[in-house]
Design an enzyme around this catalytic site. Structure first.
Site, PDB file in Angstrom:
ATOM      1  N   PHE A 113       0.743  -1.025  -0.154  1.00 16.07           N
ATOM      2  CA  PHE A 113      -0.077   0.499   0.139  1.00 16.07           C
ATOM      3  C   PHE A 113       0.799   0.675   0.104  1.00 16.07           C
ATOM      4  O   PHE A 113       2.222   0.979   0.701  1.00 16.07           O
ATOM      5  CB  PHE A 113      -0.597  -0.016   0.931  1.00 16.07           C
ATOM      6  CG  PHE A 113      -2.496   0.926   1.391  1.00 16.07           C
ATOM      7  CD1 PHE A 113      -3.270   0.618   1.051  1.00 16.07           C
ATOM      8  CD2 PHE A 113      -1.967   2.452   1.776  1.00 16.07           C
ATOM      9  CE1 PHE A 113      -4.197   1.339   0.564  1.00 16.07           C
ATOM     10  CE2 PHE A 113      -2.823   3.303   2.279  1.00 16.07           C
ATOM     11  CZ  PHE A 113      -4.051   3.162   1.169  1.00 16.07           C
ATOM     12  N   ASP A 184       2.194  -5.014   8.375  1.00 18.28           N
ATOM     13  CA  ASP A 184       0.360  -4.462   7.512  1.00 18.28           C
ATOM     14  C   ASP A 184      -0.801  -4.999   7.616  1.00 18.28           C
ATOM     15  O   ASP A 184      -1.353  -5.928   7.041  1.00 18.28           O
ATOM     16  CB  ASP A 184       0.070  -3.231   6.363  1.00 18.28           C
ATOM     17  CG  ASP A 184      -0.493  -1.900   6.684  1.00 18.28           C
ATOM     18  OD1 ASP A 184      -1.661  -2.052   7.296  1.00 18.28           O
ATOM     19  OD2 ASP A 184      -0.071  -1.282   5.870  1.00 18.28           O
ATOM     20  N   TYR A 209     -11.185   0.390  10.895  1.00 21.59           N
ATOM     21  CA  TYR A 209     -12.174   0.662   9.968  1.00 21.59           C
ATOM     22  C   TYR A 209     -12.531   0.175   8.771  1.00 21.59           C
ATOM     23  O   TYR A 209     -13.730   0.606   7.915  1.00 21.59           O
ATOM     24  CB  TYR A 209     -12.625   2.125   9.558  1.00 21.59           C
ATOM     25  CG  TYR A 209     -11.697   2.108   8.755  1.00 21.59           C
ATOM     26  CD1 TYR A 209     -10.735   2.444   7.912  1.00 21.59           C
ATOM     27  CD2 TYR A 209     -10.129   2.748   9.578  1.00 21.59           C
ATOM     28  CE1 TYR A 209      -9.876   2.310   7.353  1.00 21.59           C
ATOM     29  CE2 TYR A 209      -9.175   3.502   8.743  1.00 21.59           C
ATOM     30  CZ  TYR A 209      -8.505   2.789   7.152  1.00 21.59           C
ATOM     31  OH  TYR A 209      -7.898   3.619   6.796  1.00 21.59           O
ATOM     32  N   LYS A 210     -11.560  -1.134   8.929  1.00 21.03           N
ATOM     33  CA  LYS A 210     -11.987  -1.817   7.317  1.00 21.03           C
ATOM     34  C   LYS A 210     -12.803  -2.844   7.664  1.00 21.03           C
ATOM     35  O   LYS A 210     -14.024  -3.275   7.658  1.00 21.03           O
ATOM     36  CB  LYS A 210     -10.690  -2.172   6.515  1.00 21.03           C
ATOM     37  CG  LYS A 210     -10.182  -1.051   5.901  1.00 21.03           C
ATOM     38  CD  LYS A 210      -8.966  -1.087   4.991  1.00 21.03           C
ATOM     39  CE  LYS A 210      -8.552  -0.479   4.388  1.00 21.03           C
ATOM     40  NZ  LYS A 210      -7.045  -0.683   4.858  1.00 21.03           N
ATOM     41  N   ARG A 356     -12.925  -4.271  -6.994  1.00 21.43           N
ATOM     42  CA  ARG A 356     -12.726  -4.828  -6.262  1.00 21.43           C
ATOM     43  C   ARG A 356     -13.901  -5.508  -5.538  1.00 21.43           C
ATOM     44  O   ARG A 356     -14.629  -4.315  -4.797  1.00 21.43           O
ATOM     45  CB  ARG A 356     -11.352  -3.871  -5.053  1.00 21.43           C
ATOM     46  CG  ARG A 356     -10.893  -5.051  -3.737  1.00 21.43           C
ATOM     47  CD  ARG A 356      -9.810  -3.672  -3.968  1.00 21.43           C
ATOM     48  NE  ARG A 356     -10.072  -2.522  -3.161  1.00 21.43           N
ATOM     49  CZ  ARG A 356      -9.185  -2.054  -2.260  1.00 21.43           C
ATOM     50  NH1 ARG A 356      -8.305  -2.271  -1.289  1.00 21.43           N
ATOM     51  NH2 ARG A 356     -10.398  -0.867  -1.329  1.00 21.43           N
TER      52      ARG A 356
HETATM   53  C1  LIG Z   1      -6.293   0.898   4.194  1.00 21.89           C
HETATM   54  C2  LIG Z   1      -5.163   0.639   4.452  1.00 21.89           C
HETATM   55  C3  LIG Z   1      -3.731   1.905   4.857  1.00 21.89           C
HETATM   56  C4  LIG Z   1      -4.278   3.204   5.956  1.00 21.89           C
HETATM   57  O1  LIG Z   1      -3.574   3.981   6.367  1.00 21.89           O
HETATM   58  P1  LIG Z   1      -3.883   5.065   7.533  1.00 21.89           P
HETATM   59  O2  LIG Z   1      -2.648   5.925   7.534  1.00 21.89           O
HETATM   60  O3  LIG Z   1      -4.675   4.603   8.500  1.00 21.89           O
HETATM   61  O4  LIG Z   1      -4.746   5.633   6.688  1.00 21.89           O
HETATM   62  C5  LIG Z   1      -2.590   1.332   5.618  1.00 21.89           C
HETATM   63  N1  LIG Z   1      -1.974   0.830   5.272  1.00 21.89           N
HETATM   64  C6  LIG Z   1      -2.466  -0.506   4.216  1.00 21.89           C
HETATM   65  C7  LIG Z   1      -2.124  -1.633   3.565  1.00 21.89           C
HETATM   66  C8  LIG Z   1      -4.511  -0.364   3.589  1.00 21.89           C
HETATM   67  O5  LIG Z   1      -5.025  -1.066   3.202  1.00 21.89           O
END
Ligand SMILES: *Cc1c(COP(=O)(O)O)cnc(C)c1O
Length: 397
Positions: A113, A184, A209-210, A356
């Site tokens: 990400f 992560d 939040y996911k 997705r």
């Molecule tokens: C959604 C997501 C994030 C989100 O990061 P924030 O700093 O909380 O906005 C980070 N890493 C991954 C892999 C994600 O899917």
């Protein structure tokens, strides 16, 4: 056996919506409204500043951290809530690099990400000590681990394709080469069983939040293996991570254990949502969630592939190599997702061409996935996506 009809009844999902985007933002757990109202009226409203002690606001990041810990195989006292994943990744990476002072390489994969990569780039620039971020293809990570690598920084489940890294294997491989690991868990926690302690992971971070359904802006969490927690320096040395925040000393002294990873005032109202959202997991077995997620994903893949020859499956077919989402490639994927949303099927789009769909057994079943596949067939077969309005890109995709 987990009762998925019962978990489903615990969510509010708008009528006529098939929600396949819980991997991006989980839906509203019904108990959250009352819990937030109570936090507002009875805690903030009546207790005012006394809420920090009387309502236990100050302890919430640790207590909720431990509850999340049970979903990700973390030892008690090794997880704390706060901030965002980006910030927690930064802290973990800063701490890990400091623990490997003679090494200069951060290893990640190109499917990671972007925020994780951006945070690594920013940290490397501010350290100014000649670190480099080495990015390889996901399947080349293992071979790229060598004696120069300080930290292996990976997202377990790829946000685009759903490909699942082998956490235990890569952690062992990294540690054998003298490196530390940061995982992560954004698309893992609540999606499949995770065993941080069993894998021997060093650090981890993830969001609530996911698949954990704690609402937009809900805080992230960080995990530090107990063997490191009194050595790891948090880098962002805020007062809530100080050994004695209310001594107001001018010099920073890191707190004991995971508490040092706290930074500043936590978002109390949003933590009330986290608390309510974690209630849904009582009586839920993640092994059951995983089994059902595999069944549902297999069904959705089969239905879509037989109905939509225009789409290319991007998610690994082998269930042991994927998380809990299904992705398809299509050159007009953005417009196709907008056409689906207009017909009540909510998935999302990821650049450049990825459609997705999150598979979330807590509130999604066979019947909805079959209906979604039929609607998708209609969109594809009749080119319903081919409308100027569906090509307009909103700020959030
Ligand atoms: C959604 C997501 C994030 C989100 O990061 P924030 O700093 O909380 O906005 C980070 N890493 C991954 C892999 C994600 O899917």
């Amino acid at each position: 056996m987990t009762d998925f009809a019962a978990t489903r009844a615990q969510f509010h999902i708008p009528e006529d919506v098939i929600y396949l985007d819980g991997n991006s933002l989980g839906p509203l757990p019904r108990t959250a409204e009352a819990r937030v109202a109570a936090a507002v009226r009875e805690e903030w409203g009546e207790m005012l500043i006394g809420g920090w002690n009387r309502a236990g606001w100050i302890e919430m990041p640790r207590i909720l951290g431990d509850r999340i810990g049970t979903l990700i195989g973390a030892e008690p006292g090794s997880v704390v809530l706060g901030d965002t994943v980006s910030i927690k990744i930064y802290q973990a990476l800063a701490a890990a690099l400091e623990m490997r002072p003679d090494r200069r390489v951060v290893l990640s994969d190109r499917g990671n990400f972007p925020t994780d990569l951006y945070m690594a780039q920013g940290l490397i620039a501010s350290l100014g000590r000649g670190h480099t971020l080495r990015m390889v293809a996901p399947e080349e990570v293992e071979a790229a681990i060598d004696e120069d690598v300080a930290v292996v920084l990976l997202t377990e489940v790829d946000y685009r394709t759903g490909r699942l890294h082998d956490m235990a294997r890569l952690t062992a491989r990294a540690q054998a080469a003298g490196a530390l690991t940061i995982w992560d868990l954004a698309h893992s926690a609540g999606a499949l069983p995770v065993d941080l302690a069993g894998a021997g992971a060093d650090f981890a971070a993830g969001c609530t939040y996911k698949y954990l359904n704690a609402g937009p802006g809900a805080p992230a969490y960080i995990y530090v293996a107990p063997r490191h927690s009194d050595r790891a320096l948090p880098a962002l040395s805020g007062w809530f991570g100080h050994a004695a925040p209310f001594a107001f000393e001018p010099g920073y002294r890191p707190g004991v254990g995971i508490d040092r990873m706290r930074i500043g005032t936590p978002p109390v109202l949003q933590m009330a949502v986290v608390e309510a959202a974690l209630g849904v997991w009582e009586g839920v077995s993640l092994a059951d969630v995983r089994q059902r997620s595999i069944q549902l994903s297999d069904l959705f893949i089969a239905e879509v592939e037989s109905r939509c020859p225009q789409l290319t499956l991007l998610t690994p077919r082998d269930p042991s190599r994927r998380g809990s989402q299904v992705s398809f490639g299509f050159s007009e994927g953005y417009a196709a997702i907008q056409a689906l949303i207009a017909r009540g099927v909510v998935g999302d789009f990821r650049a450049p061409d990825i459609m997705r769909f999150g598979i979330t057994p807590l509130y999604i079943g066979e019947e909805e996935l079959m209906r979604a596949a039929l609607i998708l067939q209609d969109v594809m077969e009749n080119r319903l996506w081919d409308e100027p309005a569906y090509r307009f890109r909103a700020a959030v995709t």
